[in-house]
Design a protein around this motif. Structure first.
Motif, PDB file in Angstrom:
ATOM      1  N   GLN A   1       0.818  -1.210   0.000  1.00 48.39           N
ATOM      2  CA  GLN A   1       0.000   0.000   0.000  1.00 48.39           C
ATOM      3  C   GLN A   1       0.855   1.265   0.000  1.00 48.39           C
ATOM      4  O   GLN A   1       0.397   2.340   0.365  1.00 48.39           O
ATOM      5  CB  GLN A   1      -0.936   0.014   1.225  1.00 48.39           C
ATOM      6  CG  GLN A   1      -2.035  -1.017   1.164  1.00 48.39           C
ATOM      7  CD  GLN A   1      -1.733  -2.257   1.996  1.00 48.39           C
ATOM      8  OE1 GLN A   1      -0.579  -2.567   2.262  1.00 48.39           O
ATOM      9  NE2 GLN A   1      -2.770  -2.975   2.397  1.00 48.39           N
ATOM     10  N   ALA A   2       2.122   1.151  -0.422  1.00 50.25           N
ATOM     11  CA  ALA A   2       3.047   2.277  -0.333  1.00 50.25           C
ATOM     12  C   ALA A   2       2.761   3.363  -1.357  1.00 50.25           C
ATOM     13  O   ALA A   2       3.008   4.537  -1.102  1.00 50.25           O
ATOM     14  CB  ALA A   2       4.488   1.793  -0.493  1.00 50.25           C
ATOM     15  N   GLY A   3       2.265   3.001  -2.539  1.00 51.03           N
ATOM     16  CA  GLY A   3       2.029   3.984  -3.592  1.00 51.03           C
ATOM     17  C   GLY A   3       0.561   4.035  -3.963  1.00 51.03           C
ATOM     18  O   GLY A   3      -0.332   3.922  -3.113  1.00 51.03           O
ATOM     19  N   THR A   4       0.283   4.228  -5.238  1.00 49.80           N
ATOM     20  CA  THR A   4      -1.092   4.174  -5.733  1.00 49.80           C
ATOM     21  C   THR A   4      -1.585   2.737  -5.578  1.00 49.80           C
ATOM     22  O   THR A   4      -0.956   1.806  -6.096  1.00 49.80           O
ATOM     23  CB  THR A   4      -1.140   4.606  -7.203  1.00 49.80           C
ATOM     24  OG1 THR A   4      -0.580   5.925  -7.310  1.00 49.80           O
ATOM     25  CG2 THR A   4      -2.561   4.611  -7.731  1.00 49.80           C
ATOM     26  N   HIS A   5      -2.674   2.534  -4.858  1.00 51.40           N
ATOM     27  CA  HIS A   5      -3.065   1.157  -4.534  1.00 51.40           C
ATOM     28  C   HIS A   5      -4.570   1.030  -4.316  1.00 51.40           C
ATOM     29  O   HIS A   5      -5.287   2.020  -4.199  1.00 51.40           O
ATOM     30  CB  HIS A   5      -2.335   0.680  -3.268  1.00 51.40           C
ATOM     31  CG  HIS A   5      -2.783   1.368  -2.010  1.00 51.40           C
ATOM     32  ND1 HIS A   5      -2.223   2.542  -1.567  1.00 51.40           N
ATOM     33  CD2 HIS A   5      -3.734   1.054  -1.084  1.00 51.40           C
ATOM     34  CE1 HIS A   5      -2.798   2.916  -0.435  1.00 51.40           C
ATOM     35  NE2 HIS A   5      -3.728   2.035  -0.130  1.00 51.40           N
TER      36      HIS A   5
END
Length: 308
Positions: free
Chosen positions: A101-105
């Motif tokens: 979930q670190a970026g666009t997710h």
């Protein structure tokens, strides 16, 4: 501390447990039918493709505030290596360590639980350290392709970017519909623009994360009434943060994911899309946004594309 009565009253009104059967694991994605996809394809006029994902990079959006959400750590495992002898074709390969979930997710339905339960009444303990999510993992969301609708809340209010204290309400969403000349319908994926991602794009990671505008606890009932298939926005926390009530943290997550079974997305870059929709006067489009199918994961990166 127990969840307040206000939360449980809303939960009772938006609950979809059993709506698509006791074994259902995809929730509101059931609303994306073949007919919905055919209608979504008819929205394409020019074929222009607009990417909606932020770049995955080591100095990405995560600042350490959310434990375990590590920005991508990229390493080369081979560089121009001639695997089959001197003078043969050479290969370069990479590896990445990162929080899903670190970026666009997308958040899977198992991303949160409350009162010991996940979507459709599954026990929260079915998410384990070794197997991840036994039911309702992100790998079950195999084909998120539908009509996307941009609800440009910021520009509908005459602003380029909402302030960190702004809780997006159903009234805001309807104002954005009127602004865009569009109406959200069953099976749509609603993309809600606050303009908050501008802070990150300008190099201000901390200004992007906190405080953050986001969805109000009142919005799940609006999405439920419209039979929305999924919702994404351009913020780190998705909902207003700090919360509207100091004793109620992440209530929108719990209502969307657990009660309604509706996937939600964060950290989407809606800036180019906002400009394009403003230029064309059209705020509906074909959206392709299927997550990477990590088995048992409670979320996954996605590289969504809007096709106008």
């Amino acid at each position: 501390m127990a969840l307040p009565e206000e939360f449980h009253e809303i939960a009772g009104r938006v609950n979809n447990w059993g709506r698509w059967g006791a074994d259902d694991e995809i929730g509101t994605l059931n609303l994306i039918t073949d007919e919905v996809v055919r209608a979504a394809a008819a929205e394409v006029r020019t074929g222009r493709r607009i990417p909606l994902a932020l770049p995955l990079r080591q100095d990405g959006i995560q600042t350490g505030v959310i434990p375990g959400r590590v920005n991508p750590l990229h390493a080369m495992v081979q560089i121009n290596q001639e695997l089959f002898g001197s003078g043969t074709v050479a290969c370069s390969d990479d590896m990445v360590t990162m929080g899903l979930q670190a970026g666009t997710h997308w958040d899977a339905l198992t991303h949160v639980s409350h009162s010991g339960k996940l979507y459709n009444g599954r026990p929260a303990h079915t998410v384990t350290a070794h197997g991840g999510a036994e039911f309702g993992g992100i790998d079950k969301a195999r084909h998120i392709v539908s009509r996307g609708v941009l609800l440009d809340v910021a520009r509908a209010r005459g602003a380029d970017r909402l302030g960190g204290e702004h809780a997006v309400t159903p009234e805001d969403l309807e104002e954005a519909e009127e602004f865009g000349g569009v109406r959200v319908r069953a099976g749509d994926v609603a993309l809600i623009r606050t303009g908050q991602v501008q802070a990150y794009l300008a190099g201000d990671r901390h200004g992007y994360g906190y405080p953050s505008p986001g969805l109000s606890i009142r919005t799940p009932e609006w999405f439920h009434a419209r039979d929305v298939a999924a919702v994404a926005n351009d913020t780190l926390t998705f909902e207003i943060f700090p919360p509207e009530s100091e004793n109620l943290w992440l209530p929108v997550h719990a209502l969307d994911l657990v009660e309604m079974g509706m996937p939600q997305g964060q950290n989407w870059n809606l800036e180019e899309l906002s400009t394009a929709c403003g230029e064309t006067g059209r705020y509906a489009f074909l959206l392709s946004a299927t997550p990477e199918p990590f088995v048992g994961a409670t979320g996954s990166p996605v590289a969504p594309v809007a096709i106008l």
